[in-house]
Write an enzyme that holds these catalytic residues in place. Structure first.
Site, PDB file in Angstrom:
ATOM      1  N   GLU A  54      78.620 115.503  48.419  1.00 20.75           N
ATOM      2  CA  GLU A  54      78.182 116.056  49.521  1.00 20.75           C
ATOM      3  C   GLU A  54      77.456 116.442  49.555  1.00 20.75           C
ATOM      4  OE1 GLU A  54      81.611 118.574  49.807  1.00 20.75           O
ATOM      5  OE2 GLU A  54      81.348 120.048  48.490  1.00 20.75           O
ATOM      6  N   VAL A  55      76.163 115.069  49.722  1.00 16.47           N
ATOM      7  CA  VAL A  55      74.778 115.076  50.180  1.00 16.47           C
ATOM      8  C   VAL A  55      74.944 114.927  51.872  1.00 16.47           C
ATOM      9  CG1 VAL A  55      72.853 114.188  50.090  1.00 16.47           C
ATOM     10  CG2 VAL A  55      74.103 114.132  48.218  1.00 16.47           C
TER      11      VAL A  55
END
Ligand code: NAG
Ligand code: NAG
Ligand code: NAG
Ligand code: NAG
Ligand code: NAG
Ligand code: NAG
Length: 536
Positions: free
Chosen positions: A337-338
């Site tokens: 989840e960057v």
């Protein structure tokens, strides 16, 4: 409470028949062993004379501690059952356990033929054989394994065979032949101590439950955006400025070693996760220049700034300390989840990308992860696990990296990951923070890790899975009840052989017993199947 007392009173004087929705089994282990044969004649067990004996008599810390621990578990179980013997006398449907004239079992002989080991590891063997008053070993009980890990699992199974006799007069051990080993090597439970801090005692209680379910990896997602409770000796400012409370709500090296030792004695690895480059907001205050400054958007800071070379030097030192403190063969590096919007907003990042011919933000993330993997794998000689986005975003990862699958359609993802030749860990279907009404363990039980359209070679790359207890709405007041027995469903799917036909009614009966068993051991598992009760 009053209703229950009235009910029990009437029940004791035999006025009403209880109508349990799900009838518990008696003495069927959870997770179900690979092969389990029951015989009719059981043997009485009395803690005052019963002994666990190790032969040959060797000095092995894990075994000696296990003998102590399981002797206590057995005594506790017998006492709990004895104190309710009146109850069992009225219970007519328990079967398979014979009368009080059964002979008394004075010992469990532990035949250990291997070398002592004191640190559980990814390739450890957990196979064992247990014979209790079976045709080959009449009137005796023998547990055999070549590894201390097998002995631990066998002691757990033995402790689960203790039940009241049919006539309620005595407590007996069922006569069985068990040959057992896990289906998957990696059977984990994730805890998250960033969203809510968990006291050391709570973590130990979670480990007790893992032992009871034959889980063998505590995946410790120790820090995240919300707080940084890990106290680094090299970088004390991280927790000083990033913990919820830098004095009370932190894990010192001493705390961590205490937890690792507690887990090791139970054959459980502690796998730390320090998730980067996203999920790192709590790192920022302690390390100036680490996080990307966002420009003209709502957020002040974003993921770790991948363009700042000093950051790699910092990461090398921090991860070197972490690898030393935790000393597992693996580190979990996160990578999930960057969020790219901060990177997009920062002109320095844009400039760096142009200069280095990086055209997408996925590629920028790859640039970072690749450098981090090189540090951890090549310089710190530690193997790595990453969340699936690292694979999805096509980061070049070395072949021994394990990809941890958590989102999307797991059948497709496991297929793709194993097709590319990577080892896979599955969590998608075992998110314990996703609540349904009721006991809801059945949905976790429905997940089959090898249910994807791959070759046998691909299937052999699935090394196991983990139940994930994310910490947003759990802390020490409710986490044990939320984990158990919901994680028990994953534990059985990861340990027991795959069954082509599953009779859910029987599984419900077994988990009903398992919950009461965990409670007798002091693990506050929630009711699994709706109305019913445990007599401790
Ligand atoms: C146990 O006893 C029952 C009847 O008493 C018999 O039918 C059954 O085969 C026996 N089971 C074993 C495993 O010996
Ligand atoms: C219990 O043992 C008695 C004799 O000792 C035998 O007659 C009876 O069938 C056994 N019951 C079961 C359930 O095996
Ligand atoms: C961009 O880099 C310059 C020079 O290092 C620095 O002074 C400035 O604060 C940076 N701007 C942002 C938004 O990071
Ligand atoms: C930049 O990358 C593209 C494709 O990734 C490649 O075709 C091109 O030659 C590269 N340019 C330079 C200057 O490296
Ligand atoms: C699985 O693969 C086989 C052979 O490639 C194919 O015939 C079959 O339709 C596939 N099944 C699914 C459910 O994708
Ligand atoms: C499942 O097991 C229960 C209890 O042993 C039994 O009554 C029931 O008939 C079984 N159901 C099926 C479909 O085999």
């Amino acid at each position: 409470m009053f209703k229950l007392l009235v009910f029990l009173f009437l029940y004791y004087i035999n006025e009403v028949e209880p109508t349990l929705q799900v009838k518990p089994t008696t003495g069927i282990p959870w997770p179900l062993p690979k092969s389990f044969t029951e015989y009719n004649q059981s043997m009485i067990i009395r803690p005052s004379i019963f002994k666990i004996k190790i032969a040959p008599d060797i000095r092995c810390k894990i075994l000696n501690e296990a003998v102590r621990r399981y002797s206590a578990v057995i005594a506790k179980t017998v006492n709990a059952l004895n104190s309710n013997s009146r109850y069992w006398q009225y219970e007519s449907c328990y079967s398979g356990n014979n009368k009080s004239e059964d002979s008394v079992l004075d010992s469990l002989e532990v035949h250990f033929s291997g070398r002592c080991q004191d640190t559980p590891y990814d390739e450890m063997i957990e196979r064992y054989r247990l014979e209790v008053n079976s045709p080959p070993v009449s009137k005796k009980a023998i547990l055999t394994s070549r590894t201390v890990w097998g002995i631990l699992r066998g002691l757990e199974t033995f402790s689960q065979l203790i039940v009241p006799s049919d006539d309620g007069v005595s407590i007996v051990v069922k006569s069985v032949s068990v040959e057992d080993e896990p289906r998957f090597k990696h059977r984990g439970l994730l805890i998250d101590t960033s969203r809510h801090f968990l006291p050391v005692l709570t973590i130990k209680a979670i480990i007790d439950g893992m032992e009871c379910n034959k889980l063998n990896v505590l995946h410790w997602h120790i820090v995240d955006d919300q707080s940084f409770p890990y106290q680094s000796e090299l970088f004390p400012d991280l927790s000083e400025k990033g913990a919820y409370d830098p004095r009370l709500l932190i894990y010192t090296t001493t705390n961590i070693l205490d937890i690792i030792n507690y887990a090791s004695l139970r054959g459980i690895r502690v796998l730390p996760e320090f998730d980067t480059p996203g999920h790192t907001l709590s790192w920022g205050p302690g390390v100036p220049g680490l996080l990307t400054k966002c420009v003209a958007i709502d957020d002040d800071y974003g993921p770790i700034d991948p363009t700042n070379d000093d950051n790699y030097n910092f990461l090398k030192q921090l991860f070197s300390e972490i690898a030393n403190v935790f000393h597992d063969n693996y580190l979990h590096l996160g990578g999930d989840e960057v969020d790219f919007k901060c990177w997009k907003s920062n002109p320095n990042i844009t400039q760096f990308m142009v200069k280095n011919n990086i055209t997408t933000y996925e590629d920028l993330e790859s640039y970072y992860i690749k450098k981090l993997l090189e540090i951890v794998q090549n310089e710190l000689h530690t193997k790595t696990i990453v969340w699936q986005e690292v694979f999805d975003n096509k980061v070049k990862i070395s072949p021994e990296t394990i990809v941890h699958i958590w989102t999307g359609d797991y059948e497709t993802e496991v297929y793709e990951v194993t097709k590319a030749g990577y080892k896979a860990l599955l969590s998608t279907c075992w998110y314990l923070d996703h609540l349904l009404s009721g006991g809801d363990w059945l949905k976790y039980y429905g997940c089959e890790p090898l249910n994807f359209n791959g070759t046998n070679q691909q299937k052999s790359l699935v090394i196991g899975g983990e139940a994930c207890m994310w910490g947003e709405v759990v802390d020490e007041t409710n986490i044990l009840q939320r984990i158990w027995p919901r994680a028990s469903a994953a534990a059985e799917k990861l340990w027991s052989p795959k069954q082509d036909v599953v009779n859910i009614t029987q599984v419900q009966s077994r988990i009903e017993e398992h919950v009461c068993r965990m409670r007798r051991r002091g693990i506050p598992a929630q009711p699994p199947n709706g109305p019913g009760f445990c007599i401790l």
